[in-house]
Design an enzyme around this catalytic site. Structure first.
Site, PDB file in Angstrom:
ATOM      1  N   GLU A  15      26.125  53.770  12.443  1.00 37.78           N
ATOM      2  CA  GLU A  15      25.321  53.041  11.246  1.00 37.78           C
ATOM      3  C   GLU A  15      23.784  53.585  11.474  1.00 37.78           C
ATOM      4  O   GLU A  15      23.126  53.982  11.905  1.00 37.78           O
ATOM      5  CB  GLU A  15      24.809  51.519  11.650  1.00 37.78           C
ATOM      6  CG  GLU A  15      25.701  50.836  10.873  1.00 37.78           C
ATOM      7  CD  GLU A  15      25.423  50.101   9.746  1.00 37.78           C
ATOM      8  OE1 GLU A  15      24.889  50.840   9.137  1.00 37.78           O
ATOM      9  OE2 GLU A  15      26.129  49.254   9.154  1.00 37.78           O
ATOM     10  N   ASP A  16      22.790  53.737   9.868  1.00 39.84           N
ATOM     11  CA  ASP A  16      21.797  53.620  10.121  1.00 39.84           C
ATOM     12  C   ASP A  16      20.683  52.453  10.447  1.00 39.84           C
ATOM     13  O   ASP A  16      20.330  53.080  11.301  1.00 39.84           O
ATOM     14  CB  ASP A  16      21.376  53.761   8.706  1.00 39.84           C
ATOM     15  CG  ASP A  16      21.536  52.940   7.602  1.00 39.84           C
ATOM     16  OD1 ASP A  16      22.231  52.155   8.302  1.00 39.84           O
ATOM     17  OD2 ASP A  16      21.173  52.933   6.923  1.00 39.84           O
ATOM     18  N   PHE A  41      10.080  47.107   6.953  1.00 44.19           N
ATOM     19  CA  PHE A  41      11.463  47.619   5.616  1.00 44.19           C
ATOM     20  C   PHE A  41      11.061  49.351   6.373  1.00 44.19           C
ATOM     21  O   PHE A  41       9.879  49.103   5.392  1.00 44.19           O
ATOM     22  CB  PHE A  41      11.266  47.112   4.075  1.00 44.19           C
ATOM     23  CG  PHE A  41      11.811  47.921   3.928  1.00 44.19           C
ATOM     24  CD1 PHE A  41      13.807  47.341   3.716  1.00 44.19           C
ATOM     25  CD2 PHE A  41      11.710  48.863   2.569  1.00 44.19           C
ATOM     26  CE1 PHE A  41      13.950  47.918   2.684  1.00 44.19           C
ATOM     27  CE2 PHE A  41      12.788  49.241   2.072  1.00 44.19           C
ATOM     28  CZ  PHE A  41      14.144  48.436   1.461  1.00 44.19           C
ATOM     29  N   VAL A  42      11.596  49.875   5.642  1.00 45.37           N
ATOM     30  CA  VAL A  42      11.721  51.364   6.066  1.00 45.37           C
ATOM     31  C   VAL A  42      12.549  52.023   5.300  1.00 45.37           C
ATOM     32  O   VAL A  42      13.807  51.091   4.962  1.00 45.37           O
ATOM     33  CB  VAL A  42      12.374  51.401   7.647  1.00 45.37           C
ATOM     34  CG1 VAL A  42      11.008  51.370   8.678  1.00 45.37           C
ATOM     35  CG2 VAL A  42      13.756  51.244   7.512  1.00 45.37           C
ATOM     36  N   ASP A  61      19.943  45.406  10.996  1.00 44.36           N
ATOM     37  CA  ASP A  61      18.982  44.367  11.209  1.00 44.36           C
ATOM     38  C   ASP A  61      19.024  42.731  11.363  1.00 44.36           C
ATOM     39  O   ASP A  61      19.142  42.862  12.340  1.00 44.36           O
ATOM     40  CB  ASP A  61      18.331  44.755   9.426  1.00 44.36           C
ATOM     41  CG  ASP A  61      17.536  43.306   8.503  1.00 44.36           C
ATOM     42  OD1 ASP A  61      17.132  43.122   9.998  1.00 44.36           O
ATOM     43  OD2 ASP A  61      16.692  43.927   7.391  1.00 44.36           O
ATOM     44  N   LYS A  65      16.520  46.795  14.185  1.00 49.05           N
ATOM     45  CA  LYS A  65      15.610  45.873  13.800  1.00 49.05           C
ATOM     46  C   LYS A  65      15.177  44.234  15.178  1.00 49.05           C
ATOM     47  O   LYS A  65      16.538  44.360  15.947  1.00 49.05           O
ATOM     48  CB  LYS A  65      15.250  45.347  12.249  1.00 49.05           C
ATOM     49  CG  LYS A  65      14.706  46.073  11.945  1.00 49.05           C
ATOM     50  CD  LYS A  65      14.673  45.490  10.650  1.00 49.05           C
ATOM     51  CE  LYS A  65      14.474  46.404   8.927  1.00 49.05           C
ATOM     52  NZ  LYS A  65      14.481  45.737   7.920  1.00 49.05           N
ATOM     53  N   ARG A 112      16.186  58.607  -0.168  1.00 50.30           N
ATOM     54  CA  ARG A 112      17.438  59.201   0.944  1.00 50.30           C
ATOM     55  C   ARG A 112      17.417  60.036   1.962  1.00 50.30           C
ATOM     56  O   ARG A 112      17.418  60.506   3.089  1.00 50.30           O
ATOM     57  CB  ARG A 112      18.969  58.527   0.866  1.00 50.30           C
ATOM     58  CG  ARG A 112      18.851  57.258   0.184  1.00 50.30           C
ATOM     59  CD  ARG A 112      20.288  57.418  -0.097  1.00 50.30           C
ATOM     60  NE  ARG A 112      20.809  55.987   0.208  1.00 50.30           N
ATOM     61  CZ  ARG A 112      21.696  54.693   0.187  1.00 50.30           C
ATOM     62  NH1 ARG A 112      21.147  54.618   1.631  1.00 50.30           N
ATOM     63  NH2 ARG A 112      21.680  53.936  -0.602  1.00 50.30           N
ATOM     64  N   ASP A 126      17.437  53.752   2.021  1.00 52.05           N
ATOM     65  CA  ASP A 126      16.578  53.359   1.062  1.00 52.05           C
ATOM     66  C   ASP A 126      16.432  52.530   0.091  1.00 52.05           C
ATOM     67  O   ASP A 126      15.933  51.497   0.818  1.00 52.05           O
ATOM     68  CB  ASP A 126      17.780  53.913  -0.541  1.00 52.05           C
ATOM     69  CG  ASP A 126      18.905  53.031  -0.659  1.00 52.05           C
ATOM     70  OD1 ASP A 126      19.114  52.370   0.651  1.00 52.05           O
ATOM     71  OD2 ASP A 126      18.523  52.609  -1.532  1.00 52.05           O
ATOM     72  N   GLY A 185      24.063  55.411   4.075  1.00 49.97           N
ATOM     73  CA  GLY A 185      22.831  54.734   4.931  1.00 49.97           C
ATOM     74  C   GLY A 185      22.942  55.868   6.219  1.00 49.97           C
ATOM     75  O   GLY A 185      21.891  56.506   6.328  1.00 49.97           O
TER      76      GLY A 185
HETATM   77  P1  IMP Z   1      22.820  44.045   8.400  1.00 50.46           P
HETATM   78  O1  IMP Z   1      23.430  43.092   8.366  1.00 50.46           O
HETATM   79  O2  IMP Z   1      21.519  42.608   7.959  1.00 50.46           O
HETATM   80  O3  IMP Z   1      22.462  44.217   9.895  1.00 50.46           O
HETATM   81  O4  IMP Z   1      21.709  45.109   6.960  1.00 50.46           O
HETATM   82  C1  IMP Z   1      22.428  46.369   7.368  1.00 50.46           C
HETATM   83  C2  IMP Z   1      22.260  47.273   6.467  1.00 50.46           C
HETATM   84  O5  IMP Z   1      21.401  47.196   5.301  1.00 50.46           O
HETATM   85  C3  IMP Z   1      21.821  48.681   6.862  1.00 50.46           C
HETATM   86  O6  IMP Z   1      23.097  48.966   6.980  1.00 50.46           O
HETATM   87  C4  IMP Z   1      21.163  49.565   5.529  1.00 50.46           C
HETATM   88  O7  IMP Z   1      21.908  49.936   4.581  1.00 50.46           O
HETATM   89  C5  IMP Z   1      20.554  47.789   4.937  1.00 50.46           C
HETATM   90  N1  IMP Z   1      18.767  48.143   5.842  1.00 50.46           N
HETATM   91  C6  IMP Z   1      18.802  46.469   6.634  1.00 50.46           C
HETATM   92  N2  IMP Z   1      17.124  47.052   6.603  1.00 50.46           N
HETATM   93  C7  IMP Z   1      16.665  48.409   5.736  1.00 50.46           C
HETATM   94  C8  IMP Z   1      15.918  48.977   6.052  1.00 50.46           C
HETATM   95  O8  IMP Z   1      13.793  48.453   6.319  1.00 50.46           O
HETATM   96  N3  IMP Z   1      15.589  50.054   4.850  1.00 50.46           N
HETATM   97  C9  IMP Z   1      16.754  50.289   3.929  1.00 50.46           C
HETATM   98  N4  IMP Z   1      18.195  49.680   4.699  1.00 50.46           N
HETATM   99  C10 IMP Z   1      17.887  48.728   5.376  1.00 50.46           C
END
Ligand code: IMP
Length: 179
Positions: free
Chosen positions: A99-100, A152-153, A103, A131, A165, A159, A45
């Site tokens: 990081e992208d 969700f983005v 969440d 987020k 992407r 992606d 990402g």
């Molecule tokens: P976390 O572990 O819940 O913080 O999730 C992190 C990973 O989930 C990110 O690096 C993304 O690859 C993916 N992700 C979380 N939210 C989104 C979204 O809204 N769109 C696309 N990918 C997401």
């Protein structure tokens, strides 16, 4: 705009992203003016964000690309994630994790834990997007581009089922038939 079964609308235009990335780079130039940081771009990402960020930085710096592998552990541990792909030693380095999006923050927390065990001199995190859940859980991210609600983005590296992407803007999901 439709991607597979979901409908998306533009949330952040490309020029706004570019300005934000330039501002983040300026901040890092300032904070790391006497160091040579190593950026760890978390694939897939963050590839576009990391690439644009590098173009704006003026201090000497390095970049490596890593992945977080998910594999099934035992029934009791469930999903286990580990950092893979860093061949060079990270010992004594000033690391900035790129990081992208953060969440739940679980991925970033695991990465930070792994890096501390590898003897890095300092470890900071940056994310283009953060987020609501990560804010509520007070996940530490030193450099954040944009704060989002719980939406969700996709686009600019992010992606939906592997798609989107390549888009230069960021889009958010909207209900298919809004009332
Ligand atoms: P976390 O572990 O819940 O913080 O999730 C992190 C990973 O989930 C990110 O690096 C993304 O690859 C993916 N992700 C979380 N939210 C989104 C979204 O809204 N769109 C696309 N990918 C997401």
């Amino acid at each position: 705009m439709k991607v597979k079964d979901l409908e998306f609308k533009k949330l952040i235009p490309a020029d706004k992203i570019e300005k934000k990335v330039a501002a983040l780079a300026k901040q890092i130039d300032k904070d790391y003016h006497d160091r040579t940081p190593t950026f760890l771009s978390i694939l897939n990402g963050s590839f576009m964000f990391a690439s644009d960020l590098m173009k704006h930085l003026t201090i000497p710096c390095r970049i490596s690309f890593v992945k977080v592998s998910s594999y099934s552990g035992t029934a009791s541990t469930g999903q286990v994630k580990t950092l893979i792909g860093h061949e060079e030693s990270l010992f004594g380095l000033d690391i900035i994790v790129v990081e992208d999006i953060v969440d739940s923050g679980l991925t970033l927390q695991k990465i930070m834990e792994d890096l501390k065990g590898l003897g890095a001199k300092s470890v900071e995190a940056m994310a283009l997007l953060r987020k609501q859940e990560a804010r509520e859980k007070n996940i530490q991210v030193k450099y954040v581009g944009f704060e989002l609600d719980d939406e969700f983005v996709l686009g600019y590296g992010l992606d939906y089922d592997g798609l989107g992407r390549n888009l230069p803007e960021i889009y958010k999901q909207v209900p298919a038939n809004p009332k």
